[in-house]
Write a protein that holds these residues in place. Structure first.
Motif, mmCIF file in Angstrom:
data_model
loop_
_atom_site.group_PDB
_atom_site.id
_atom_site.type_symbol
_atom_site.label_atom_id
_atom_site.label_comp_id
_atom_site.label_asym_id
_atom_site.label_seq_id
_atom_site.Cartn_x
_atom_site.Cartn_y
_atom_site.Cartn_z
ATOM 1 N N PHE A 178 -14.129 -8.282 -6.849
ATOM 2 C CA PHE A 178 -12.387 -8.549 -7.556
ATOM 3 C C PHE A 178 -12.018 -9.578 -7.025
ATOM 4 O O PHE A 178 -11.394 -10.559 -7.528
ATOM 5 N N ASP A 179 -12.424 -10.071 -5.367
ATOM 6 C CA ASP A 179 -11.914 -11.055 -5.100
ATOM 7 C C ASP A 179 -12.414 -12.119 -5.498
ATOM 8 O O ASP A 179 -11.337 -13.579 -5.829
ATOM 9 N N ILE A 180 -13.527 -12.401 -5.089
ATOM 10 C CA ILE A 180 -14.756 -13.341 -5.243
ATOM 11 C C ILE A 180 -14.450 -14.131 -6.827
ATOM 12 O O ILE A 180 -14.276 -15.013 -7.320
ATOM 13 N N ALA A 181 -14.120 -13.032 -7.611
ATOM 14 C CA ALA A 181 -14.441 -13.816 -8.914
ATOM 15 C C ALA A 181 -13.075 -14.064 -9.586
ATOM 16 O O ALA A 181 -12.346 -14.741 -10.590
ATOM 17 N N CYS A 235 0.951 -19.546 -4.580
ATOM 18 C CA CYS A 235 0.264 -19.422 -3.844
ATOM 19 C C CYS A 235 1.504 -19.157 -2.730
ATOM 20 O O CYS A 235 1.491 -18.729 -0.873
ATOM 21 N N LEU A 236 2.749 -19.674 -2.468
ATOM 22 C CA LEU A 236 3.530 -18.806 -2.057
ATOM 23 C C LEU A 236 4.155 -17.647 -1.813
ATOM 24 O O LEU A 236 4.091 -17.536 -0.813
ATOM 25 N N VAL A 237 3.295 -16.391 -2.575
ATOM 26 C CA VAL A 237 3.638 -15.417 -2.541
ATOM 27 C C VAL A 237 2.785 -15.144 -2.263
ATOM 28 O O VAL A 237 2.664 -13.704 -0.884
ATOM 29 N N ASN A 238 1.106 -16.277 -2.254
ATOM 30 C CA ASN A 238 -0.170 -15.302 -1.567
ATOM 31 C C ASN A 238 -0.694 -15.239 0.386
ATOM 32 O O ASN A 238 0.191 -14.463 0.853
ATOM 33 N N VAL A 239 0.624 -16.488 0.643
ATOM 34 C CA VAL A 239 0.905 -16.537 1.992
ATOM 35 C C VAL A 239 2.373 -15.641 2.490
ATOM 36 O O VAL A 239 1.917 -15.872 4.059
ATOM 37 N N GLY A 240 2.567 -15.550 1.776
ATOM 38 C CA GLY A 240 4.651 -15.113 2.348
ATOM 39 C C GLY A 240 3.780 -13.589 2.166
ATOM 40 O O GLY A 240 4.860 -13.276 3.849
ATOM 41 N N ILE A 289 -0.505 -13.136 -7.998
ATOM 42 C CA ILE A 289 1.305 -12.145 -7.717
ATOM 43 C C ILE A 289 0.672 -10.833 -7.865
ATOM 44 O O ILE A 289 1.356 -9.825 -6.815
ATOM 45 N N VAL A 290 -0.166 -10.185 -8.503
ATOM 46 C CA VAL A 290 -0.419 -8.642 -8.313
ATOM 47 C C VAL A 290 -0.714 -8.170 -7.296
ATOM 48 O O VAL A 290 -0.127 -7.138 -6.651
ATOM 49 N N ASP A 291 -2.023 -8.324 -6.960
ATOM 50 C CA ASP A 291 -2.335 -8.551 -6.059
ATOM 51 C C ASP A 291 -1.793 -8.563 -4.226
ATOM 52 O O ASP A 291 -1.691 -7.397 -4.042
ATOM 53 N N ASN A 292 -0.928 -9.779 -4.132
ATOM 54 C CA ASN A 292 -0.498 -9.660 -2.997
ATOM 55 C C ASN A 292 0.668 -8.845 -2.805
ATOM 56 O O ASN A 292 0.872 -8.180 -1.990
ATOM 57 N N GLY A 293 1.163 -8.416 -3.880
ATOM 58 C CA GLY A 293 2.866 -7.902 -3.691
ATOM 59 C C GLY A 293 2.261 -6.381 -4.033
ATOM 60 O O GLY A 293 2.814 -5.670 -3.076
ATOM 61 N N ALA A 294 2.026 -6.181 -5.037
ATOM 62 C CA ALA A 294 0.713 -4.572 -4.689
ATOM 63 C C ALA A 294 0.535 -3.966 -3.171
ATOM 64 O O ALA A 294 1.118 -3.072 -2.563
ATOM 65 N N SER A 295 -0.176 -5.043 -2.844
ATOM 66 C CA SER A 295 -1.019 -5.098 -1.161
ATOM 67 C C SER A 295 0.263 -5.343 -0.093
ATOM 68 O O SER A 295 0.320 -4.105 0.886
ATOM 69 N N SER A 331 -9.754 1.749 1.708
ATOM 70 C CA SER A 331 -11.332 0.539 1.101
ATOM 71 C C SER A 331 -10.404 1.208 -0.454
ATOM 72 O O SER A 331 -10.105 0.395 -1.380
ATOM 73 N N GLY A 332 -9.852 2.085 -0.695
ATOM 74 C CA GLY A 332 -9.305 3.073 -1.625
ATOM 75 C C GLY A 332 -8.702 2.006 -2.519
ATOM 76 O O GLY A 332 -8.083 2.191 -3.926
ATOM 77 N N TRP A 333 -7.566 2.160 -1.674
ATOM 78 C CA TRP A 333 -6.622 1.561 -2.363
ATOM 79 C C TRP A 333 -5.974 0.135 -2.517
ATOM 80 O O TRP A 333 -5.933 -0.713 -3.709
ATOM 81 N N ASN A 334 -6.909 -0.948 -2.253
ATOM 82 C CA ASN A 334 -7.266 -2.175 -1.566
ATOM 83 C C ASN A 334 -8.309 -2.466 -3.662
ATOM 84 O O ASN A 334 -8.136 -3.205 -3.933
ATOM 85 N N LEU A 335 -9.339 -1.079 -4.123
ATOM 86 C CA LEU A 335 -9.881 -1.721 -5.021
ATOM 87 C C LEU A 335 -9.086 -1.068 -5.661
ATOM 88 O O LEU A 335 -9.014 -2.147 -7.293
ATOM 89 N N THR A 336 -8.335 -0.027 -5.944
ATOM 90 C CA THR A 336 -7.299 0.145 -7.135
ATOM 91 C C THR A 336 -5.936 -1.432 -7.142
ATOM 92 O O THR A 336 -6.071 -1.656 -8.535
ATOM 93 N N VAL A 337 -5.976 -2.136 -6.209
ATOM 94 C CA VAL A 337 -4.674 -2.760 -6.557
ATOM 95 C C VAL A 337 -5.962 -4.234 -6.719
ATOM 96 O O VAL A 337 -5.523 -5.029 -8.456
#
Length: 494
Positions: free
Chosen positions: A232-235, A344-349, A402-408, A363-369
């Motif tokens: 998912f990350d690379i996609a 990307c302001l959210v990403n690096v933030g 935003i979804v990925d970084n905010g949830a993580s 890793s399961g949490w990471n997969l869900t996000v």
């Protein structure tokens, strides 16, 4: 040693960004947006597939090798390698066989090429798939040993430089989609050799004591979810190129590739810090020093945000000027670049929140996000790309970021107790956004988004930023970050 490693990783990330930028520029000038779009569509599919077929074993090796060094001195690493390498080799060989036997896939993926040309490109990428995939796994093991030198030397310096050195004469003498695809692939073979040599040296230097019990089940219980989330990350980076190639045009895919390269370049510091701190966080947690891991994450997040926010502010303020470097036909990507710069302001933030989840074994949490973010990107992309083209692809990627970084960040804060916002972080936000953004957009309002306005805005913003960082260097904690890294390096050496 770790502090030096983080600086080397930063230098490598910068080199990767520069030479990646040069490569995109060379290919786009040599083949135009349409031909470049075909080349990078193949690169996108290959990158997604190779990252999927490494089965999450590279990240698993970073975590398990670093933990094994802390607990046994490295005695369990050979067993970990046996558990990791053979399955990835078999999986990547099977993937290559499928590509070689699927000529119809080539026409679907590269519809604007002739049938023979599309099949040749697909088969060329298939031949290099196994060696590239296994090399990524081996480099994960070298990172687990605490050294970023092999990964940076191969992935961020060696391969990008060789690709440019091969592409330039090909563009001048024999430009073509197949030849430039080969220029991108060939350095991967030398990278695999370098990774093998480096890993062998690390194994000899850390023989360990005794023979720890096999942890194959635990290893793959972690690697399995990571295998899917890494896909998912690379996609997320490349799916827009593929959607534009299939639902739009190769020219739009070429423009989007150039924008993606700029966005990736803006996150070079984040990548450099992640390479340095990931094995350190894993070791600290394995040793029971949760407080030290929390502090390292907090400081590294502040450092990433401080020096990355101004980059994305400038990209958002002067998109026309930046995209003009790629030549004619790329100005249509201005709005897309602004959208991704804001996301990307959210990403690096939030720093490397995903890395904390992984090094803590979640890793399961990471997969869900990652899965939720990918579904958002794919669904919105299929909806938006046919109507809005490059802008639609950028909007879908921005939503996913935003979804990925905010949830993580929420999981890291609420479930693991890793806080990031403190007085130093707020000071970084004031300097990196509160000062740079008004200055950049004021210059743009006065002089416009042209070469003169862009250059003046960048010079003024860099000068103001540098002066403020020096003035508030103590509350910002720039020196403290390197002090923590040196302390952890000294403790690990003892």
């Amino acid at each position: 040693m770790t502090a030096r490693g983080s600086l080397f990783a930063l230098a490598g990330s910068a080199a990767n960004a520069v030479f990646g930028f040069v490569l995109v520029t060379v290919v786009t000038h040599g083949l135009g947006a349409r031909g470049a779009g075909a080349v990078f569509t193949g690169v996108a599919a290959f990158t997604i597939l190779s990252n999927a077929l490494k089965l999450g074993a590279d990240t698993a090796l970073v975590r398990f090798v670093s933990r094994d060094l802390e607990l046994t001195g490295g005695g369990g690493v050979p067993g970990l390698l046996r558990s990791a390498v053979l399955p990835t080799l078999l999986a990547s060989a099977a993937g290559a066989a499928v590509l070689l036997c699927s000529p119809g896939l080539a026409g679907w993926l590269l519809p604007e090429l002739t049938s023979g040309q599309a099949v040749s490109v697909l088969r060329l990428f298939a031949l290099f798939l196994p060696v590239t995939t296994v090399a990524l796994v081996l480099l994960g093991a070298t990172r687990g040993y605490g050294s970023v030198v092999p990964f940076v030397g191969v992935e961020q310096i060696g391969k990008p430089v060789l690709r440019v050195l091969l592409a330039v004469p090909l563009v001048l003498l024999a430009p073509g989609v197949v030849s430039l695809s080969a220029a991108w692939l060939v350095p991967g073979v030398l990278g695999a050799v370098a990774a093998s040599v480096s890993l062998r040296r690390s194994l000899r230097a850390h023989p360990g004591t005794g023979r720890p019990p096999a942890r194959v089940r635990e290893f793959w219980a972690f690697a399995g979810p990571r295998a899917v989330s890494s896909l998912f990350d690379i996609a997320a980076v490349w799916i827009g190129v593929i959607l534009l190639s299939v639902l739009g045009t190769s020219a739009e895919a070429g423009v989007y590739t150039a924008i993606g390269r700029l966005i990736t370049a803006g996150t070079l510091l984040q990548l450099a810090v992640r390479l340095a701190v990931a094995p350190q966080i894993s070791r600290l947690l394995a040793a029971g020093d949760a407080q030290g891991a929390h502090r390292l994450h907090r400081l590294s997040t502040r450092w990433i945000a401080l020096f990355s926010w101004p980059v994305f502010v400038l990209l958002a303020a002067f998109p026309r000027t930046v995209l003009s470097v790629f030549g004619a036909g790329f100005e249509g990507g201005r709005s897309a670049l602004v959208v991704l710069a804001v996301a990307c302001l959210v990403n690096v933030g939030v720093g490397n929140a995903q890395t904390v989840l992984l090094m803590a074994g979640r890793s399961g949490w990471n997969l869900t996000v990652a899965g939720a973010a990918f579904l958002v990107q794919l669904g919105s992309g299929i909806w938006l790309v046919p109507e809005y083209g490059v802008l639609g692809a950028a909007l879908s990627w921005g939503l996913a970021i935003i979804v990925d970084n905010g949830a993580s960040a929420w999981l890291v804060r609420r479930r693991l107790g890793f806080g990031t916002v403190d007085r130093g972080y707020l000071c970084a936000a004031l300097v990196g956004i509160g000062v740079v953004a008004p200055a950049a957009f004021a210059v743009r309002a006065l002089l416009g988004d042209g070469m003169a306005g862009g250059l003046l805005g960048m010079v003024l913003c860099i000068a103001a930023f540098g002066a403020l960082v020096w003035r508030y260097r103590l509350p910002l904690g720039v020196g403290e970050f390197f002090g923590v890294l040196r302390k952890r390096s000294s403790e690990n050496s003892r």
